[in-house]
Structures are given as structure tokens and as C-alpha cells.
Motif scaffolding. Structure first.
Motif, PDB file in Angstrom:
ATOM      1  N   ALA A  31       0.856  -1.190   0.000  1.00 34.58           N
ATOM      2  CA  ALA A  31       0.000   0.000   0.000  1.00 34.58           C
ATOM      3  C   ALA A  31       0.886   1.231   0.000  1.00 34.58           C
ATOM      4  N   VAL A  32       0.898   1.930  -1.116  1.00 34.19           N
ATOM      5  CA  VAL A  32       1.736   3.116  -1.234  1.00 34.19           C
ATOM      6  C   VAL A  32       0.926   4.250  -1.832  1.00 34.19           C
ATOM      7  N   THR A  33       1.354   5.468  -1.550  1.00 34.81           N
ATOM      8  CA  THR A  33       0.736   6.635  -2.142  1.00 34.81           C
ATOM      9  C   THR A  33       1.501   7.015  -3.397  1.00 34.81           C
ATOM     10  N   VAL A  34       0.892   7.867  -4.206  1.00 38.63           N
ATOM     11  CA  VAL A  34       1.559   8.344  -5.408  1.00 38.63           C
ATOM     12  C   VAL A  34       2.870   9.024  -5.057  1.00 38.63           C
ATOM     13  N   GLY A  35       2.863   9.788  -3.979  1.00 39.15           N
ATOM     14  CA  GLY A  35       4.068  10.502  -3.573  1.00 39.15           C
ATOM     15  C   GLY A  35       5.201   9.577  -3.170  1.00 39.15           C
ATOM     16  N   GLU A  36       4.865   8.388  -2.660  1.00 37.49           N
ATOM     17  CA  GLU A  36       5.901   7.422  -2.300  1.00 37.49           C
ATOM     18  C   GLU A  36       6.504   6.780  -3.538  1.00 37.49           C
ATOM     19  N   ILE A  37       5.679   6.559  -4.557  1.00 38.19           N
ATOM     20  CA  ILE A  37       6.177   6.005  -5.806  1.00 38.19           C
ATOM     21  C   ILE A  37       7.043   7.023  -6.527  1.00 38.19           C
ATOM     22  N   ASP A  38       6.556   8.226  -6.607  1.00 36.32           N
ATOM     23  CA  ASP A  38       7.291   9.297  -7.279  1.00 36.32           C
ATOM     24  C   ASP A  38       7.219  10.542  -6.397  1.00 36.32           C
ATOM     25  N   PRO A  39       8.270  10.819  -5.625  1.00 35.08           N
ATOM     26  CA  PRO A  39       8.244  12.000  -4.738  1.00 35.08           C
ATOM     27  C   PRO A  39       8.148  13.314  -5.488  1.00 35.08           C
ATOM     28  N   GLY A  40       8.285  13.263  -6.806  1.00 35.80           N
ATOM     29  CA  GLY A  40       8.120  14.478  -7.593  1.00 35.80           C
ATOM     30  C   GLY A  40       6.675  14.821  -7.874  1.00 35.80           C
ATOM     31  N   ILE A  41       5.761  13.908  -7.526  1.00 38.10           N
ATOM     32  CA  ILE A  41       4.333  14.124  -7.747  1.00 38.10           C
ATOM     33  C   ILE A  41       3.678  14.652  -6.477  1.00 38.10           C
ATOM     34  N   VAL A  42       2.860  15.680  -6.626  1.00 40.63           N
ATOM     35  CA  VAL A  42       2.076  16.233  -5.520  1.00 40.63           C
ATOM     36  C   VAL A  42       0.606  16.078  -5.891  1.00 40.63           C
ATOM     37  N   ALA A  43      -0.075  15.125  -5.278  1.00 42.07           N
ATOM     38  CA  ALA A  43      -1.470  14.844  -5.603  1.00 42.07           C
ATOM     39  C   ALA A  43      -2.368  15.995  -5.150  1.00 42.07           C
ATOM     40  N   THR A  44      -3.435  16.227  -5.907  1.00 38.43           N
ATOM     41  CA  THR A  44      -4.377  17.288  -5.551  1.00 38.43           C
ATOM     42  C   THR A  44      -5.388  16.822  -4.520  1.00 38.43           C
ATOM     43  N   GLY A  45      -5.563  15.499  -4.383  1.00 42.47           N
ATOM     44  CA  GLY A  45      -6.571  14.981  -3.473  1.00 42.47           C
ATOM     45  C   GLY A  45      -7.937  14.859  -4.105  1.00 42.47           C
ATOM     46  N   PHE A  46      -8.092  15.329  -5.335  1.00 48.49           N
ATOM     47  CA  PHE A  46      -9.330  15.151  -6.091  1.00 48.49           C
ATOM     48  C   PHE A  46      -9.080  14.032  -7.109  1.00 48.49           C
ATOM     49  N   PRO A  47      -9.668  12.846  -6.914  1.00 46.43           N
ATOM     50  CA  PRO A  47      -9.345  11.685  -7.760  1.00 46.43           C
ATOM     51  C   PRO A  47      -9.497  11.949  -9.258  1.00 46.43           C
ATOM     52  N   SER A  48     -10.600  12.582  -9.652  1.00 44.18           N
ATOM     53  CA  SER A  48     -10.817  12.829 -11.081  1.00 44.18           C
ATOM     54  C   SER A  48      -9.764  13.764 -11.654  1.00 44.18           C
ATOM     55  N   LEU A  49      -9.385  14.764 -10.891  1.00 43.35           N
ATOM     56  CA  LEU A  49      -8.385  15.711 -11.356  1.00 43.35           C
ATOM     57  C   LEU A  49      -7.022  15.050 -11.440  1.00 43.35           C
ATOM     58  N   ASP A  50      -6.653  14.297 -10.407  1.00 37.37           N
ATOM     59  CA  ASP A  50      -5.358  13.619 -10.439  1.00 37.37           C
ATOM     60  C   ASP A  50      -5.267  12.679 -11.637  1.00 37.37           C
ATOM     61  N   ARG A  51      -6.348  11.971 -11.917  1.00 39.10           N
ATOM     62  CA  ARG A  51      -6.363  11.050 -13.046  1.00 39.10           C
ATOM     63  C   ARG A  51      -6.183  11.802 -14.367  1.00 39.10           C
TER      64      ARG A  51
END
Length: 291
Positions: A31-51
Motif C-alpha cells: 500500500a503506497v501513495t503516489v508521492g511514495e512512488i514518485d516524490p516528484g508528484i504532488v497529488a491534488t486529493g481530487f481523484p478525477s483531477l489527479d487522473r
């Protein structure tokens, strides 16, 4: 001893792909977050927008969010700061930190801002407020009011919060220090914020008005040209969003809350739009996938 800066960019990209492949392997219980996979990514927290934008913003990006008056750009920018996995930095030229935290608390607890200010809340709302306050204590953005100083003031605030991966600037117009040639000054501020994002390897999310919006045209969905400033936003920003709510213009069409977030520019991907929902009772944006 090897340092991250000693590793070639190609090696880092391949390593990131390996981590992504491992995380997507169904045979592994990871179980990992996007930020753990790629620390260069900052998720917005809005699933549709991130996608829609490739899992989130990328460090070094300048992201510009614009819309007509009262459409809710400040509310959406704050919502992204609140949903960030890491404590963001929110720089506002429109309110004090206390008022910003009031809005954050009302949005998070789904309580009317007016009721919160007046202290007229039900026992259930009081419980939700207490719960939200505990959560915000650890995750709420650092809020500072920008009264003067322009982009150098943004840089100083970032130096005081070096761990913040996301810097929200609300708004571009609040960075104007010199009344002479305002368009040129604001265009230069856009370029300076892009340079700051690259230099500090953070995401700068900039809210702004649409000075060139023609309110007489039939379709008032934002366009890239509506940002004016000689095209500076379209030139320097990595992502440009236009926020649009039909109810601002046609209140009787049964479209209350329906919101389009248009991707007007995406340096690394396609344009398009994302459906959101705006709950005017709490000044809160939600992803339609969460409704």
C-alpha cells in the motif's frame, strides 16, 4: 557516499518506473501513495483531477487557476491545500490567517461559515467541528497574509517553510506592488513564480482573475486568452485551469453546484475537463466520484 543529485536524470526515471511496476503488481500486498512512488508528484486529493493530469502536479510546475468573479477559485485552491498529503503553504492577499482557518474548518466539517462565525451550531455540527479541528491541527496549511513585497515575499515565506511541496498564492493581483504598467508587472510575476517553482522544486498554485473575459459572449467558459497579460500565463505555466459554474449565469436551469474545471493547458498531457460539485452551503468543492 552517493547523493540523489549525483544520480543521472535517466537513472531516476527508470528507478521510478520500477517502483511503479512493483506497486501495481497484484501479487504484492503493498500500500503506497503516489508521492511514495514518485516524490516528484504532488497529488491534488481530487481523484478525477489527479487522473486527468497524470496522478497530480509535478514539482517545479507553475499551475494557474482562473475564473470569473465569485466562481470559487480561492475555495478550490484552499481545498487542494487541505487535501495535500503534506502540509502546504497558503499565501493570501485577501484575508487574515484566522479567517482562512475559519473557512478551512467550515469546509472540512461541512458547517456553514456564517453559523461558525456566529457560534450558532447544533450539537452534531459542534462534534464535526471538533473532529475537523483535530485533523486540521496536523494537516492544515501554513497560512500567511501577503500585504506587500510581491514575489520576493513569496520566496521568503517559502524559505520559512522549506518542507512544503505545494505553495498556494491567492491571488496574482495581490502581488502587484507598483501601480505603473500593471499588466507588465503581473506578467513578470508569473515568470518569476515559474522560476521560483523550478529553483525550489515545489508546486506553485496561483489563483487569478480573468481580466480579458468577455462577459457578453454566449459561452463564458474560460479560455486561455481570457487570462490576458500578453499571453504570459499560457507561455510560462505548466498547467492552466479555468473554473466554470453555469449557475452563476443561468440559475434556473437546475444546475446548482455543477462545476467544470477545464484543463486549458497541460504541458505534459492532453486538455479536457473535470466534473466537480460545489456545495455553496459550506463553500466546499467535491469530486463527483466522491458524491
Amino acid at each position: 557516499m552517493s547523493h540523489e543529485s549525483d544520480i543521472s536524470p535517466l537513472t531516476r526515471i527508470v528507478a521510478r518506473l520500477d517502483r511503479m511496476a512493483a506497486a501495481s503488481d497484484d501479487s504484492l500486498d503493498i500500500a503506497v501513495t503516489v508521492g511514495e512512488i514518485d516524490p516528484g508528484i504532488v497529488a491534488t486529493g481530487f481523484p478525477s483531477l489527479d487522473r486527468a493530469i497524470g496522478d497530480g502536479f509535478r514539482r517545479g510546475d507553475l499551475v494557474v487557476l482562473g475564473g470569473d468573479d465569485s466562481v470559487g477559485c480561492s475555495a478550490l485552491a484552499m481545498a487542494i491545500a487541505l487535501r495535500s498529503d503534506h502540509r502546504a503553504l497558503l499565501l493570501t492577499s485577501e484575508m487574515t490567517p484566522e479567517r482562512a482557518y475559519e473557512r478551512a474548518l467550515a469546509m472540512s466539517a461541512r458547517v456553514s461559515l456564517e453559523a461558525l462565525r456566529l457560534g450558532v451550531v447544533s450539537s452534531d455540527e459542534r462534534t464535526r467541528l471538533a473532529t475537523a479541528a483535530l485533523t486540521l491541527r496536523d494537516r492544515a496549511p501554513v497560512v500567511e497574509t501577503l500585504l506587500e513585497g510581491g514575489v520576493p515575499a513569496v520566496a521568503r515565506a517559502l524559505e520559512a517553510s522549506p518542507e512544503a511541496p505545494l505553495v498556494v498564492v491567492d491571488s496574482l493581483e495581490g502581488l502587484l506592488d507598483h501601480p505603473a504598467a500593471p499588466d507588465d508587472a503581473l506578467a513578470h510575476a508569473v515568470l518569476s513564480l515559474k522560476r521560483l517553482a523550478l529553483r525550489q522544486q515545489v508546486v506553485v498554485l496561483l489563483a487569478t482573475h480573468l481580466p480579458a473575459l468577455d462577459r457578453q459572449r454566449h459561452d463564458r467558459r474560460p479560455r486561455l486568452t481570457d487570462f490576458g497579460l500578453g499571453g504570459a500565463v499560457g507561455t510560462h505555466a505548466d498547467l492552466v485551469f479555468g473554473l466554470y459554474r453555469e449557475e452563476l449565469y443561468e440559475a434556473d436551469l437546475g444546475v446548482a453546484g455543477a462545476t467544470e474545471l477545464l484543463v486549458l493547458k497541460h504541458r505534459d498531457g492532453p486538455r479536457g475537463y473535470v466534473d466537480l460539485y460545489f456545495d455553496s452551503r459550506y463553500g466546499r468543492f467535491e469530486d463527483v466520484l466522491e458524491a
